[in-house]
Design an enzyme around this catalytic site. Structure first.
Site, PDB file in Angstrom:
ATOM      1  CG  HIS A 203      76.335  13.784  17.215  1.00  0.00           C
ATOM      2  ND1 HIS A 203      77.286  13.665  18.198  1.00  0.00           N
ATOM      3  CD2 HIS A 203      75.210  13.035  17.402  1.00  0.00           C
ATOM      4  CE1 HIS A 203      76.794  12.422  18.779  1.00  0.00           C
ATOM      5  NE2 HIS A 203      75.672  12.182  18.504  1.00  0.00           N
TER       6      HIS A 203
ATOM      7  CB  CYS B 274      67.349  34.972  10.711  1.00  0.00           C
ATOM      8  SG  CYS B 274      66.907  34.700   8.871  1.00  0.00           S
TER       9      CYS B 274
HETATM   10  P1  NAD Z   1      84.358   9.761  21.622  1.00  0.00           P
HETATM   11  O1  NAD Z   1      83.446   9.257  23.084  1.00  0.00           O
HETATM   12  O2  NAD Z   1      83.917   9.107  20.493  1.00  0.00           O
HETATM   13  O3  NAD Z   1      85.870   9.427  22.116  1.00  0.00           O
HETATM   14  C1  NAD Z   1      87.040   9.652  21.107  1.00  0.00           C
HETATM   15  C2  NAD Z   1      87.906   8.335  21.362  1.00  0.00           C
HETATM   16  O4  NAD Z   1      88.902   8.411  20.160  1.00  0.00           O
HETATM   17  C3  NAD Z   1      88.785   8.326  22.679  1.00  0.00           C
HETATM   18  O5  NAD Z   1      88.496   6.877  23.072  1.00  0.00           O
HETATM   19  C4  NAD Z   1      90.090   8.678  22.186  1.00  0.00           C
HETATM   20  O6  NAD Z   1      90.849   7.781  23.150  1.00  0.00           O
HETATM   21  C5  NAD Z   1      90.097   8.180  20.753  1.00  0.00           C
HETATM   22  N1  NAD Z   1      91.084   8.712  20.065  1.00  0.00           N
HETATM   23  C6  NAD Z   1      91.923   9.888  20.223  1.00  0.00           C
HETATM   24  N2  NAD Z   1      92.733  10.362  19.169  1.00  0.00           N
HETATM   25  C7  NAD Z   1      92.901   8.895  18.357  1.00  0.00           C
HETATM   26  C8  NAD Z   1      93.464   8.452  17.265  1.00  0.00           C
HETATM   27  N3  NAD Z   1      94.356   9.440  16.607  1.00  0.00           N
HETATM   28  N4  NAD Z   1      93.124   7.315  16.733  1.00  0.00           N
HETATM   29  C9  NAD Z   1      92.101   6.477  17.274  1.00  0.00           C
HETATM   30  N5  NAD Z   1      91.411   6.961  18.312  1.00  0.00           N
HETATM   31  C10 NAD Z   1      91.770   7.708  19.055  1.00  0.00           C
HETATM   32  O7  NAD Z   1      84.142  11.393  21.225  1.00  0.00           O
HETATM   33  P2  NAD Z   1      84.415  12.334  22.150  1.00  0.00           P
HETATM   34  O8  NAD Z   1      85.657  12.917  22.119  1.00  0.00           O
HETATM   35  O9  NAD Z   1      83.794  12.251  23.690  1.00  0.00           O
HETATM   36  O10 NAD Z   1      83.259  13.420  21.643  1.00  0.00           O
HETATM   37  C11 NAD Z   1      81.671  13.290  21.981  1.00  0.00           C
HETATM   38  C12 NAD Z   1      80.954  14.049  20.849  1.00  0.00           C
HETATM   39  O11 NAD Z   1      81.392  15.328  20.957  1.00  0.00           O
HETATM   40  C13 NAD Z   1      81.256  13.394  19.427  1.00  0.00           C
HETATM   41  O12 NAD Z   1      80.055  12.330  19.374  1.00  0.00           O
HETATM   42  C14 NAD Z   1      80.794  14.556  18.507  1.00  0.00           C
HETATM   43  O13 NAD Z   1      79.534  14.649  18.381  1.00  0.00           O
HETATM   44  C15 NAD Z   1      81.479  15.703  19.367  1.00  0.00           C
HETATM   45  N6  NAD Z   1      82.732  16.153  19.084  1.00  0.00           N
HETATM   46  C16 NAD Z   1      83.143  16.122  17.472  1.00  0.00           C
HETATM   47  C17 NAD Z   1      84.166  16.425  17.073  1.00  0.00           C
HETATM   48  C18 NAD Z   1      84.684  16.478  15.790  1.00  0.00           C
HETATM   49  O14 NAD Z   1      83.673  16.739  14.861  1.00  0.00           O
HETATM   50  N7  NAD Z   1      85.963  16.241  15.115  1.00  0.00           N
HETATM   51  C19 NAD Z   1      85.254  16.689  18.057  1.00  0.00           C
HETATM   52  C20 NAD Z   1      85.055  16.457  19.495  1.00  0.00           C
HETATM   53  C21 NAD Z   1      83.625  16.206  19.844  1.00  0.00           C
HETATM   54 ZN    ZN Z   2      64.798  33.507   9.528  1.00  0.00          ZN
END
Ligand code: NAD
Ligand code: ZN
Length: 253
Positions: free
Chosen positions: A122, A154
């Site tokens: 992503h 830019c």
């Molecule tokens: P996701 O669908 O992969 O869900 C995250 C999962 O992690 C949930 O089921 C949650 O219950 C679980 N979780 C939370 N804390 C945890 C822990 N300590 N240990 C184990 N499991 C745990 O992801 P999302 O939150 O729906 O995000 C969707 C998209 O948004 C991601 O694919 C990403 O591209 C982006 N995103 C990125 C980040 C980042 O870079 N850190 C953060 C938020 C969202």
């Molecule tokens: Zn440019």
């Protein structure tokens, strides 16, 4: 901590020549970055549709100001350092226990923890790319924060900059490489992903249809719990991984 499950994971990993890790937002919550689907996530607060309608490539093209207002409010992460889970995975790669990571995260924490083979499907939130195809200059946070106005431009050609993250309506990065890495795994270890976001969830599903060695460490249910050989739900993920790695050290794997 579920000692029996940890033991089971240790013996599965010990017999694997090619363990690939898949990570989602849940691996970074312990490092202080909130997830989207968890209890306090923005999907719960604002609704998934609203987020999808704005964090969308068409919305970006149509109304960059509206996009950036929302993006800066909800998508710019607090300053953070890799957590224990990131550090343990990096150590496991050095010891040959993990061969690569496919991540949905855009926080660069795996790379900053020292993991070398990382496919960030992503993209990366702290990079911005010029939209002018002939230019494609790349900028960091510092430049973007120093820009006047809400939309960054830019310096070279004056075109608009886009965060180097995959928006709804865009293709993921390194699709083929990510799929190949996952399908070539002997053991797949999924950490902190609900496995609802496609196409990654589809790759894991495809893997689990052909092989049995799927391990899931996630708080709460995922779409593939039924297919997992071991599922660890709850506890501190960094501590769980640390214990798995420590047991492998002790047993000389
Ligand atoms: P996701 O669908 O992969 O869900 C995250 C999962 O992690 C949930 O089921 C949650 O219950 C679980 N979780 C939370 N804390 C945890 C822990 N300590 N240990 C184990 N499991 C745990 O992801 P999302 O939150 O729906 O995000 C969707 C998209 O948004 C991601 O694919 C990403 O591209 C982006 N995103 C990125 C980040 C980042 O870079 N850190 C953060 C938020 C969202
Ligand atoms: Zn440019």
């Amino acid at each position: 901590m579920d000692k029996k499950a940890v033991d089971q994971v240790v013996s599965v990993l010990a017999n694997s020549r090619n363990t690939i890790v898949v990570t989602g937002a849940g691996i970074s919550t312990e490092a202080g970055i909130p997830d989207f689907r968890g209890a306090d996530g923005i999907y719960r607060k604002l609704g998934e549709n609203k987020v999808m309608n704005i964090i969308n490539i068409n919305a970006f093209n149509r109304d960059p100001e509206g996009f950036y207002e929302f993006y800066r409010q909800y998508f710019v992460f607090p300053p953070s350092e890799p957590g224990k889970a990131h550090r343990v995975l990096s150590d496991m790669e050095k010891k040959g226990r993990v061969k690569g990571i496919v991540t949905q995260n855009i926080d660069s924490l795996h790379e900053r923890a020292g993991s070398r083979k990382v496919i960030a499907i992503h993209g990366t939130a702290d990079r911005y790319v010029c939209r002018n195809r002939g230019c494609k200059e790349v900028y960091g946070d510092e430049y973007v924060n120093s820009c006047e106005g809400i939309v960054p431009f830019c310096e070279k050609c004056g075109s608009i900059l886009k965060p180097d993250v995959v928006l709804f309506g865009e293709n993921i990065k390194n699709y083929v490489e990510a799929r190949d890495m996952i399908m070539g795994a002997q053991v797949l270890l999924v950490i902190g992903s609900s496995l609802t976001v496609y196409p990654l969830a589809g790759f894991v599903k495809e893997f689990s249809a052909f092989y049995q060695d799927l391990i899931i460490i996630n708080k709460g249910r995922t779409q593939l719990d039924h297919a997992a050989l071991v599922k660890i739900d709850g506890g501190h993920t960094g501590d769980t991984l640390e214990e798995i790695n420590r047991q492998m050290d002790l047993r000389g794997y």
